[in-house]
Design an enzyme around this catalytic site. Structure first.
Site, PDB file in Angstrom:
ATOM      1  N   ALA A 187     -11.488  39.015 -11.418  1.00 27.38           N
ATOM      2  CA  ALA A 187     -12.402  39.435 -10.353  1.00 27.38           C
ATOM      3  C   ALA A 187     -12.007  40.815  -9.815  1.00 27.38           C
ATOM      4  O   ALA A 187     -12.808  41.765  -9.855  1.00 27.38           O
ATOM      5  CB  ALA A 187     -12.393  38.377  -9.246  1.00 27.38           C
TER       6      ALA A 187
ATOM      7  N   LYS B 268       0.277  38.565   5.921  1.00 29.25           N
ATOM      8  CA  LYS B 268      -0.722  38.008   4.988  1.00 29.25           C
ATOM      9  C   LYS B 268      -0.200  36.711   4.367  1.00 29.25           C
ATOM     10  O   LYS B 268      -0.943  35.748   4.190  1.00 29.25           O
ATOM     11  CB  LYS B 268      -1.053  39.044   3.901  1.00 29.25           C
ATOM     12  CG  LYS B 268      -2.041  38.544   2.867  1.00 29.25           C
ATOM     13  CD  LYS B 268      -3.035  39.594   2.469  1.00 29.25           C
ATOM     14  CE  LYS B 268      -3.828  39.156   1.279  1.00 29.25           C
ATOM     15  NZ  LYS B 268      -5.109  38.878   1.246  1.00 29.25           N
TER      16      LYS B 268
HETATM   17  N1  NAP Z   1     -10.663  37.695  -5.846  1.00 24.65           N
HETATM   18  C1  NAP Z   1     -10.490  38.075  -4.574  1.00 24.65           C
HETATM   19  O1  NAP Z   1     -11.458  38.185  -3.805  1.00 24.65           O
HETATM   20  C2  NAP Z   1      -9.119  38.395  -4.055  1.00 24.65           C
HETATM   21  C3  NAP Z   1      -8.993  38.968  -2.774  1.00 24.65           C
HETATM   22  C4  NAP Z   1      -7.726  39.325  -2.297  1.00 24.65           C
HETATM   23  C5  NAP Z   1      -6.605  39.057  -3.076  1.00 24.65           C
HETATM   24  N2  NAP Z   1      -6.761  38.475  -4.300  1.00 24.65           N
HETATM   25  C6  NAP Z   1      -5.546  38.251  -5.089  1.00 24.65           C
HETATM   26  O2  NAP Z   1      -5.575  39.167  -6.183  1.00 24.65           O
HETATM   27  C7  NAP Z   1      -4.956  38.571  -7.326  1.00 24.65           C
HETATM   28  C8  NAP Z   1      -5.963  38.576  -8.487  1.00 24.65           C
HETATM   29  O3  NAP Z   1      -7.038  37.719  -8.100  1.00 24.65           O
HETATM   30  P1  NAP Z   1      -8.370  37.566  -8.962  1.00 24.65           P
HETATM   31  O4  NAP Z   1      -9.290  36.747  -8.127  1.00 24.65           O
HETATM   32  O5  NAP Z   1      -8.828  38.872  -9.471  1.00 24.65           O
HETATM   33  O6  NAP Z   1      -7.837  36.660 -10.167  1.00 24.65           O
HETATM   34  P2  NAP Z   1      -8.575  36.308 -11.527  1.00 24.65           P
HETATM   35  O7  NAP Z   1     -10.046  36.509 -11.394  1.00 24.65           O
HETATM   36  O8  NAP Z   1      -8.055  34.982 -11.971  1.00 24.65           O
HETATM   37  O9  NAP Z   1      -8.050  37.462 -12.489  1.00 24.65           O
HETATM   38  C9  NAP Z   1      -6.865  37.444 -13.199  1.00 24.65           C
HETATM   39  C10 NAP Z   1      -7.229  37.866 -14.599  1.00 24.65           C
HETATM   40  O10 NAP Z   1      -6.065  38.208 -15.311  1.00 24.65           O
HETATM   41  C11 NAP Z   1      -6.186  37.687 -16.609  1.00 24.65           C
HETATM   42  N3  NAP Z   1      -4.857  37.534 -17.184  1.00 24.65           N
HETATM   43  C12 NAP Z   1      -3.897  36.644 -16.852  1.00 24.65           C
HETATM   44  N4  NAP Z   1      -2.807  36.813 -17.610  1.00 24.65           N
HETATM   45  C13 NAP Z   1      -3.088  37.827 -18.449  1.00 24.65           C
HETATM   46  C14 NAP Z   1      -2.375  38.457 -19.493  1.00 24.65           C
HETATM   47  N5  NAP Z   1      -1.150  38.067 -19.826  1.00 24.65           N
HETATM   48  N6  NAP Z   1      -2.979  39.465 -20.172  1.00 24.65           N
HETATM   49  C15 NAP Z   1      -4.219  39.878 -19.846  1.00 24.65           C
HETATM   50  N7  NAP Z   1      -4.957  39.310 -18.855  1.00 24.65           N
HETATM   51  C16 NAP Z   1      -4.394  38.301 -18.184  1.00 24.65           C
HETATM   52  C17 NAP Z   1      -6.884  36.373 -16.407  1.00 24.65           C
HETATM   53  O11 NAP Z   1      -7.423  35.937 -17.623  1.00 24.65           O
HETATM   54  P3  NAP Z   1      -7.891  34.384 -17.799  1.00 24.65           P
HETATM   55  O12 NAP Z   1      -9.226  34.329 -17.122  1.00 24.65           O
HETATM   56  O13 NAP Z   1      -7.936  34.244 -19.270  1.00 24.65           O
HETATM   57  O14 NAP Z   1      -6.854  33.553 -17.129  1.00 24.65           O
HETATM   58  C18 NAP Z   1      -7.934  36.764 -15.385  1.00 24.65           C
HETATM   59  O15 NAP Z   1      -9.087  37.302 -16.015  1.00 24.65           O
HETATM   60  C19 NAP Z   1      -4.536  37.176  -6.887  1.00 24.65           C
HETATM   61  O16 NAP Z   1      -3.205  37.184  -6.441  1.00 24.65           O
HETATM   62  C20 NAP Z   1      -5.452  36.868  -5.714  1.00 24.65           C
HETATM   63  O17 NAP Z   1      -4.898  35.915  -4.823  1.00 24.65           O
HETATM   64  C21 NAP Z   1      -7.975  38.159  -4.809  1.00 24.65           C
END
Ligand code: NAP
Length: 293
Positions: free
Chosen positions: A10, A176
Protein backbone atom coordinates in the site's frame (compact mmCIF):
# COMPACT_ATOMS: atom_id res chain seq x y z
CA UNK A 1 19.76 9.57 -7.50
CA UNK A 2 17.87 6.38 -8.25
CA UNK A 3 15.04 5.50 -5.86
CA UNK A 4 14.36 1.85 -5.10
CA UNK A 5 11.07 0.83 -3.51
CA UNK A 6 10.95 -2.50 -1.69
CA UNK A 7 7.71 -4.34 -2.39
CA UNK A 8 4.47 -3.31 -4.04
CA UNK A 9 2.37 -2.81 -0.95
CA UNK A 10 0.00 0.00 0.00
CA UNK A 11 2.58 2.61 1.07
CA UNK A 12 5.10 1.38 -1.52
CA UNK A 13 2.57 2.07 -4.27
CA UNK A 14 1.90 5.59 -2.97
CA UNK A 15 5.66 6.17 -3.20
CA UNK A 16 5.83 4.72 -6.72
CA UNK A 17 2.98 7.02 -7.74
CA UNK A 18 4.79 10.04 -6.28
CA UNK A 19 7.94 9.04 -8.20
CA UNK A 20 5.87 8.95 -11.39
CA UNK A 21 4.33 12.33 -10.59
CA UNK A 22 7.71 13.97 -10.01
CA UNK A 23 9.47 12.20 -12.90
CA UNK A 24 12.03 10.55 -10.59
CA UNK A 25 14.27 7.70 -11.69
CA UNK A 26 12.88 4.77 -9.73
CA UNK A 27 12.60 0.98 -9.72
CA UNK A 28 10.78 -1.53 -7.54
CA UNK A 29 12.21 -4.60 -5.82
CA UNK A 30 9.18 -6.91 -5.89
CA UNK A 31 8.85 -10.03 -3.78
CA UNK A 32 8.19 -12.29 -6.74
CA UNK A 33 7.34 -11.41 -10.34
CA UNK A 34 6.37 -7.74 -10.51
CA UNK A 35 2.61 -7.09 -10.27
CA UNK A 36 0.74 -4.56 -12.33
CA UNK A 37 -0.69 -2.16 -9.72
CA UNK A 38 -3.80 -0.10 -10.37
CA UNK A 39 -3.44 3.01 -8.19
CA UNK A 40 -6.23 5.31 -7.04
CA UNK A 41 -4.77 8.63 -5.82
CA UNK A 42 -6.64 10.90 -3.41
CA UNK A 43 -7.40 13.60 -5.95
CA UNK A 44 -6.83 12.29 -9.46
CA UNK A 45 -7.99 9.56 -11.79
CA UNK A 46 -6.98 5.95 -11.29
CA UNK A 47 -3.88 4.85 -13.22
CA UNK A 48 -1.73 1.78 -13.77
CA UNK A 49 1.75 2.14 -12.25
CA UNK A 50 4.33 1.36 -14.92
CA UNK A 51 7.20 0.87 -12.44
CA UNK A 52 10.28 -0.96 -13.75
CA UNK A 53 11.88 -3.78 -11.80
CA UNK A 54 15.44 -3.63 -10.37
CA UNK A 55 17.76 -6.61 -10.45
CA UNK A 56 19.49 -6.45 -7.02
CA UNK A 57 22.73 -7.75 -8.56
CA UNK A 58 23.07 -4.54 -10.55
CA UNK A 59 22.90 -2.10 -7.59
CA UNK A 60 25.59 0.61 -7.77
CA UNK A 61 25.88 1.86 -4.19
CA UNK A 62 24.39 5.34 -4.46
CA UNK A 63 20.70 4.40 -4.47
CA UNK A 64 18.03 5.52 -1.99
CA UNK A 65 16.26 2.35 -0.87
CA UNK A 66 12.81 2.85 0.66
CA UNK A 67 11.52 0.01 2.85
CA UNK A 68 7.74 0.53 3.27
CA UNK A 69 7.27 -2.99 4.62
CA UNK A 70 5.61 -4.54 7.63
CA UNK A 71 8.08 -4.61 10.54
CA UNK A 72 8.31 -8.42 10.41
CA UNK A 73 9.20 -8.34 6.67
CA UNK A 74 12.21 -6.01 6.81
CA UNK A 75 14.76 -8.54 8.01
CA UNK A 76 14.04 -11.13 5.31
CA UNK A 77 13.94 -8.43 2.62
CA UNK A 78 17.38 -7.22 3.71
CA UNK A 79 18.71 -10.78 3.90
CA UNK A 80 17.78 -11.20 0.22
CA UNK A 81 19.49 -8.00 -0.94
CA UNK A 82 22.35 -7.71 1.58
CA UNK A 83 24.90 -9.44 -0.72
CA UNK A 84 24.36 -6.58 -3.20
CA UNK A 85 24.22 -3.68 -0.73
CA UNK A 86 27.17 -1.39 -0.16
CA UNK A 87 26.80 2.32 0.64
CA UNK A 88 23.11 2.91 -0.17
CA UNK A 89 20.86 5.02 2.06
CA UNK A 90 18.01 2.97 3.53
CA UNK A 91 14.74 4.45 4.79
CA UNK A 92 12.82 2.39 7.37
CA UNK A 93 9.11 3.23 7.25
CA UNK A 94 7.19 0.81 9.40
CA UNK A 95 5.09 0.80 12.54
CA UNK A 96 6.67 -0.67 15.66
CA UNK A 97 10.23 -0.71 16.96
CA UNK A 98 13.14 -3.14 17.20
CA UNK A 99 13.99 -3.48 13.50
CA UNK A 100 16.77 -0.89 13.15
CA UNK A 101 19.39 -2.91 15.05
CA UNK A 102 18.79 -6.00 12.87
CA UNK A 103 18.79 -3.90 9.70
CA UNK A 104 22.12 -2.28 10.60
CA UNK A 105 23.64 -5.68 11.18
CA UNK A 106 22.51 -6.83 7.70
CA UNK A 107 23.62 -3.65 5.92
CA UNK A 108 26.65 -2.44 7.88
CA UNK A 109 27.98 -0.03 5.24
CA UNK A 110 24.62 1.61 4.49
CA UNK A 111 23.37 4.81 6.10
CA UNK A 112 19.91 4.73 7.69
CA UNK A 113 16.94 7.03 8.05
CA UNK A 114 14.15 6.05 10.42
CA UNK A 115 10.66 7.37 9.83
CA UNK A 116 7.00 7.28 10.72
CA UNK A 117 4.28 8.32 8.34
CA UNK A 118 0.64 9.26 8.53
CA UNK A 119 0.17 8.58 4.82
CA UNK A 120 -2.65 6.09 4.49
CA UNK A 121 -3.55 3.59 1.79
CA UNK A 122 -4.92 0.09 1.48
CA UNK A 123 -4.34 -2.70 -0.97
CA UNK A 124 -6.92 -5.16 -2.26
CA UNK A 125 -5.38 -7.69 -4.62
CA UNK A 126 -3.65 -5.59 -7.33
CA UNK A 127 -5.42 -2.31 -6.56
CA UNK A 128 -4.13 0.31 -4.09
CA UNK A 129 -6.26 3.20 -2.87
CA UNK A 130 -4.73 6.15 -1.08
CA UNK A 131 -6.98 7.35 1.75
CA UNK A 132 -5.01 10.15 3.44
CA UNK A 133 -2.15 12.49 2.65
CA UNK A 134 -0.58 12.60 6.14
CA UNK A 135 2.75 14.01 7.29
CA UNK A 136 6.01 12.09 7.69
CA UNK A 137 8.66 12.44 10.41
CA UNK A 138 12.21 11.41 9.59
CA UNK A 139 15.59 11.28 11.26
CA UNK A 140 19.06 10.20 10.15
CA UNK A 141 20.40 7.52 12.45
CA UNK A 142 23.82 7.31 10.72
CA UNK A 143 26.58 9.72 9.85
CA UNK A 144 26.22 11.09 6.32
CA UNK A 145 28.12 13.62 4.23
CA UNK A 146 26.48 16.92 3.37
CA UNK A 147 26.19 16.36 -0.37
CA UNK A 148 24.37 13.05 0.05
CA UNK A 149 22.21 14.50 2.79
CA UNK A 150 21.04 17.30 0.50
CA UNK A 151 20.23 14.92 -2.37
CA UNK A 152 18.33 12.55 -0.11
CA UNK A 153 16.37 15.36 1.53
CA UNK A 154 15.34 16.77 -1.85
CA UNK A 155 13.97 13.38 -2.98
CA UNK A 156 12.20 12.53 0.28
CA UNK A 157 10.59 15.95 0.49
CA UNK A 158 9.07 15.35 -2.96
CA UNK A 159 7.93 11.84 -2.11
CA UNK A 160 6.66 12.23 1.44
CA UNK A 161 5.63 15.87 1.70
CA UNK A 162 5.01 17.31 4.23
CA UNK A 163 8.22 16.02 5.82
CA UNK A 164 9.50 17.04 9.27
CA UNK A 165 13.16 16.28 10.00
CA UNK A 166 14.18 15.52 13.59
CA UNK A 167 17.59 15.33 15.27
CA UNK A 168 16.14 12.64 17.49
CA UNK A 169 12.95 10.78 16.59
CA UNK A 170 12.64 8.81 19.86
CA UNK A 171 9.78 10.88 21.27
CA UNK A 172 7.70 10.70 18.06
CA UNK A 173 8.47 6.99 17.60
CA UNK A 174 7.49 6.15 21.16
CA UNK A 175 4.32 8.21 21.13
CA UNK A 176 3.22 6.43 17.95
CA UNK A 177 4.25 3.10 19.46
CA UNK A 178 2.09 3.74 22.53
CA UNK A 179 -0.92 4.80 20.42
CA UNK A 180 -0.52 1.66 18.28
CA UNK A 181 -0.02 -0.55 21.36
CA UNK A 182 -3.46 0.49 22.61
CA UNK A 183 -5.57 0.82 19.46
CA UNK A 184 -4.24 -2.08 17.38
CA UNK A 185 -4.59 -5.01 19.79
CA UNK A 186 -7.76 -3.79 21.52
CA UNK A 187 -9.67 -3.23 18.26
CA UNK A 188 -8.46 -6.62 17.02
CA UNK A 189 -9.33 -8.49 20.22
CA UNK A 190 -12.71 -6.81 20.77
CA UNK A 191 -13.44 -6.76 17.00
CA UNK A 192 -14.47 -3.10 16.94
CA UNK A 193 -13.73 0.00 14.88
CA UNK A 194 -11.20 2.44 16.36
CA UNK A 195 -13.93 4.88 17.47
CA UNK A 196 -15.65 2.28 19.66
CA UNK A 197 -12.63 2.34 22.00
CA UNK A 198 -13.98 5.62 23.40
CA UNK A 199 -16.76 3.64 25.13
CA UNK A 200 -16.54 3.37 28.96
CA UNK A 201 -15.97 -0.40 29.12
CA UNK A 202 -12.52 -0.07 27.48
CA UNK A 203 -11.16 2.84 29.56
CA UNK A 204 -9.61 0.88 32.44
CA UNK A 205 -7.66 -1.38 30.08
CA UNK A 206 -6.54 1.60 27.95
CA UNK A 207 -5.34 3.44 31.06
CA UNK A 208 -3.37 0.42 32.28
CA UNK A 209 -1.66 0.01 28.90
CA UNK A 210 -0.79 3.71 28.88
CA UNK A 211 0.50 3.66 32.48
CA UNK A 212 2.81 0.72 31.73
CA UNK A 213 4.14 2.37 28.56
CA UNK A 214 4.64 5.68 30.40
CA UNK A 215 6.78 3.94 33.03
CA UNK A 216 8.98 2.58 30.22
CA UNK A 217 9.34 6.01 28.62
CA UNK A 218 10.26 7.50 31.99
CA UNK A 219 12.73 4.66 32.58
CA UNK A 220 14.37 5.35 29.23
CA UNK A 221 14.35 9.13 29.72
CA UNK A 222 12.13 9.68 26.66
CA UNK A 223 10.14 12.88 26.74
CA UNK A 224 6.51 13.28 25.71
CA UNK A 225 4.96 10.84 28.18
CA UNK A 226 2.86 13.38 30.09
CA UNK A 227 -0.15 13.55 27.77
CA UNK A 228 -0.27 10.07 26.25
CA UNK A 229 -3.97 9.81 27.16
CA UNK A 230 -4.70 12.78 24.88
CA UNK A 231 -2.57 11.32 22.05
CA UNK A 232 -4.48 8.03 22.20
CA UNK A 233 -7.89 9.74 22.47
CA UNK A 234 -7.13 11.99 19.48
CA UNK A 235 -6.26 9.09 17.20
CA UNK A 236 -9.33 7.15 18.37
CA UNK A 237 -11.46 10.17 17.46
CA UNK A 238 -9.69 11.08 14.17
CA UNK A 239 -9.83 7.50 12.87
CA UNK A 240 -13.12 6.53 14.47
CA UNK A 241 -14.59 4.88 11.35
CA UNK A 242 -11.43 2.86 10.57
CA UNK A 243 -10.67 -0.75 11.28
CA UNK A 244 -7.07 -0.88 12.53
CA UNK A 245 -4.41 -2.70 10.50
CA UNK A 246 -4.14 -5.37 13.21
CA UNK A 247 -7.91 -5.95 13.18
CA UNK A 248 -7.75 -6.36 9.39
CA UNK A 249 -4.65 -8.55 9.51
CA UNK A 250 -6.29 -10.93 12.02
CA UNK A 251 -9.57 -11.02 10.08
CA UNK A 252 -7.67 -11.88 6.89
CA UNK A 253 -5.48 -14.43 8.67
CA UNK A 254 -2.27 -12.51 7.94
CA UNK A 255 0.62 -12.10 10.40
CA UNK A 256 0.42 -8.98 12.60
CA UNK A 257 3.05 -6.47 13.79
CA UNK A 258 2.24 -7.28 17.47
CA UNK A 259 5.79 -8.50 18.24
CA UNK A 260 7.19 -5.10 17.21
CA UNK A 261 4.55 -3.11 19.12
CA UNK A 262 3.40 -4.68 22.43
CA UNK A 263 6.12 -7.34 22.10
CA UNK A 264 8.78 -4.64 21.87
CA UNK A 265 7.34 -2.89 24.95
CA UNK A 266 7.46 -6.17 26.92
CA UNK A 267 11.09 -6.78 25.88
CA UNK A 268 12.04 -3.30 26.97
CA UNK A 269 10.19 -3.88 30.25
CA UNK A 270 12.21 -7.05 30.89
CA UNK A 271 15.45 -5.27 30.04
CA UNK A 272 14.68 -2.37 32.38
CA UNK A 273 13.04 -4.41 35.16
CA UNK A 274 9.69 -2.61 34.68
CA UNK A 275 6.54 -4.77 34.78
CA UNK A 276 4.26 -4.72 31.71
CA UNK A 277 1.60 -7.35 32.55
CA UNK A 278 -1.21 -5.79 30.50
CA UNK A 279 0.96 -5.52 27.37
CA UNK A 280 2.05 -9.13 27.96
CA UNK A 281 -1.62 -10.18 28.25
CA UNK A 282 -2.66 -8.54 24.95
CA UNK A 283 0.50 -9.89 23.25
CA UNK A 284 -0.41 -13.42 24.33
CA UNK A 285 -4.07 -12.94 23.38
CA UNK A 286 -3.13 -11.84 19.85
CA UNK A 287 -0.65 -14.72 19.53
CA UNK A 288 -3.43 -17.11 20.61
CA UNK A 289 -5.79 -15.71 17.96
CA UNK A 290 -3.08 -15.98 15.30
CA UNK A 291 -2.41 -19.59 16.28
CA UNK A 292 -6.11 -20.42 16.10
CA UNK A 293 -6.50 -19.23 12.49
N1 NAP B 1 -1.08 1.31 4.85
C1 NAP B 1 -1.16 2.38 5.65
O1 NAP B 1 -2.10 3.18 5.55
C2 NAP B 1 -0.09 2.65 6.67
C3 NAP B 1 -0.11 3.87 7.37
C4 NAP B 1 0.91 4.16 8.28
C5 NAP B 1 1.89 3.21 8.54
N2 NAP B 1 1.86 2.02 7.86
C6 NAP B 1 2.94 1.07 8.15
O2 NAP B 1 3.77 1.02 6.99
C7 NAP B 1 4.31 -0.30 6.84
C8 NAP B 1 3.91 -0.83 5.45
O3 NAP B 1 2.49 -0.95 5.45
P1 NAP B 1 1.66 -1.33 4.14
O4 NAP B 1 0.23 -1.17 4.52
O5 NAP B 1 2.18 -0.62 2.96
O6 NAP B 1 1.98 -2.90 4.03
P2 NAP B 1 1.67 -3.88 2.83
O7 NAP B 1 0.59 -3.32 1.96
O8 NAP B 1 1.50 -5.24 3.41
O9 NAP B 1 3.02 -3.79 1.98
C9 NAP B 1 4.16 -4.53 2.21
C10 NAP B 1 4.57 -5.07 0.86
O10 NAP B 1 5.89 -5.54 0.91
C11 NAP B 1 5.94 -6.74 0.19
N3 NAP B 1 7.08 -7.53 0.65
C12 NAP B 1 7.23 -8.17 1.83
N4 NAP B 1 8.42 -8.78 1.89
C13 NAP B 1 9.03 -8.54 0.71
C14 NAP B 1 10.26 -8.93 0.15
N5 NAP B 1 11.11 -9.70 0.82
N6 NAP B 1 10.56 -8.51 -1.11
C15 NAP B 1 9.72 -7.72 -1.80
N7 NAP B 1 8.51 -7.32 -1.32
C16 NAP B 1 8.18 -7.73 -0.09
C17 NAP B 1 4.63 -7.41 0.48
O11 NAP B 1 4.38 -8.40 -0.47
P3 NAP B 1 3.23 -9.53 -0.19
O12 NAP B 1 1.95 -8.83 -0.50
O13 NAP B 1 3.61 -10.58 -1.16
O14 NAP B 1 3.37 -9.92 1.24
C18 NAP B 1 3.69 -6.22 0.39
O15 NAP B 1 3.29 -5.99 -0.96
C19 NAP B 1 3.74 -1.11 7.99
O16 NAP B 1 4.62 -1.11 9.07
C20 NAP B 1 2.47 -0.36 8.38
O17 NAP B 1 2.09 -0.58 9.72
C21 NAP B 1 0.91 1.73 6.94
Amino acid sequence: MRVLIAGQGAIGSVLAYRCELHGLDYRVLPRRQKQSIEFQPLDAACLRLPSAQQNPASLRGDELLLLPLKAYQVQSMLEQVSPYLSTQTLVLLHNGLGVLEKARHLAPECSFIQGITRLAAYKQQHRVTQTAQGDTHLSWVSEVNQSREQKVHAVLEELLSPVYWHQDLSEALWRKLVVNSVINPLTALHQVRNGQLSQPQYQAQIQTLIDEARALMQGLGIRGHEDLERAVAEVIEQTSDNYSSMYQDLMQQRPTEIDYINGYLCQEGQRLGIATPEHQAVLEAIHAQQAAT
